[in-house]
Design an enzyme around this catalytic site. Structure first.
Site, PDB file in Angstrom:
ATOM      1  CG  HIS A   1      -3.169  14.490   2.412  1.00 38.35           C
ATOM      2  ND1 HIS A   1      -2.268  15.517   2.283  1.00 38.35           N
ATOM      3  CD2 HIS A   1      -2.555  13.553   3.164  1.00 38.35           C
ATOM      4  CE1 HIS A   1      -1.161  15.222   2.915  1.00 38.35           C
ATOM      5  NE2 HIS A   1      -1.300  14.042   3.462  1.00 38.35           N
TER       6      HIS A   1
ATOM      7  NE  ARG B   1       2.338   6.397   6.501  1.00 39.77           N
ATOM      8  CZ  ARG B   1       3.272   6.581   5.608  1.00 39.77           C
ATOM      9  NH1 ARG B   1       3.018   6.431   4.352  1.00 39.77           N
ATOM     10  NH2 ARG B   1       4.470   6.931   5.971  1.00 39.77           N
TER      11      ARG B   1
END
Length: 169
Positions: free
Chosen positions: A83, A53
């Site tokens: 992640h 993001r």
């Protein structure tokens, strides 16, 4: 954490560095260290998450730079957002090869690292470094871990939640 990568890149006895890169930012002292390692002839692998993001463009830029420097890059895995913050350094020592691992929460972005409180663990414990090596090897091959990690390290999304729920029960 930055010092871990920079010293590994400079150390003539380090033969390989592998890491997951999610939201590395720009500038990125960690990717700069990986670039220096690759240019010095060390084996460098990075899984670069493309679903990062606000940092997708930076991640692609750094991934391409790593490839140009001779590093091996995997651009995320289909259907899985990586992640993780994990790294493994392989080093020649007098008694053989030794591995050093870093695992942590958050990401390797220096800007967000100043804004949040992340937890980090550095270890050369063989059980943990073996699990991190297995994880990074699976990611490098573009596959998931079918049955978890041999020494009990837990990886989301497939292993962490069921293990935590079992421990709660």
């Amino acid at each position: 954490v930055v010092r871990f990568f920079e010293e590994a890149a400079r150390d003539p006895d380090v033969t390989a560095i592998a890491a997951t890169l999610y939201r590395v930012g720009n500038p990125s002292p960690i990717v700069e260290a990986l670039l220096a390692a690759a240019q010095a002839g060390k084996r460098v692998f990075a899984l670069v998450e493309l679903q990062a993001r606000f940092d997708e463009e930076h991640n692609v830029h750094w991934a391409r730079a790593l490839e140009r420097a001779g590093g091996h890059v995997v651009y995320g895995l289909p259907g899985l957002k990586v992640h993780a913050k994990a790294a493994l350094v392989t080093r020649r020592e007098a008694d053989g090869t030794r591995h050093y691992a870093h695992v942590g929460t958050g990401n390797y972005n220096p800007r967000s690292g100043r804004q949040y409180t992340d937890l980090s663990l550095f270890s050369s414990r063989p059980a943990l470094t073996a699990d991190i090596a297995t994880l990074l090897s699976a990611l490098e091959q573009g596959s998931s871990l079918p049955n978890g990690l041999a020494h009990g390290s837990l990886v989301a999304p497939h292993h962490l939640l069921p293990a935590l729920l079992a421990r709660i029960e």
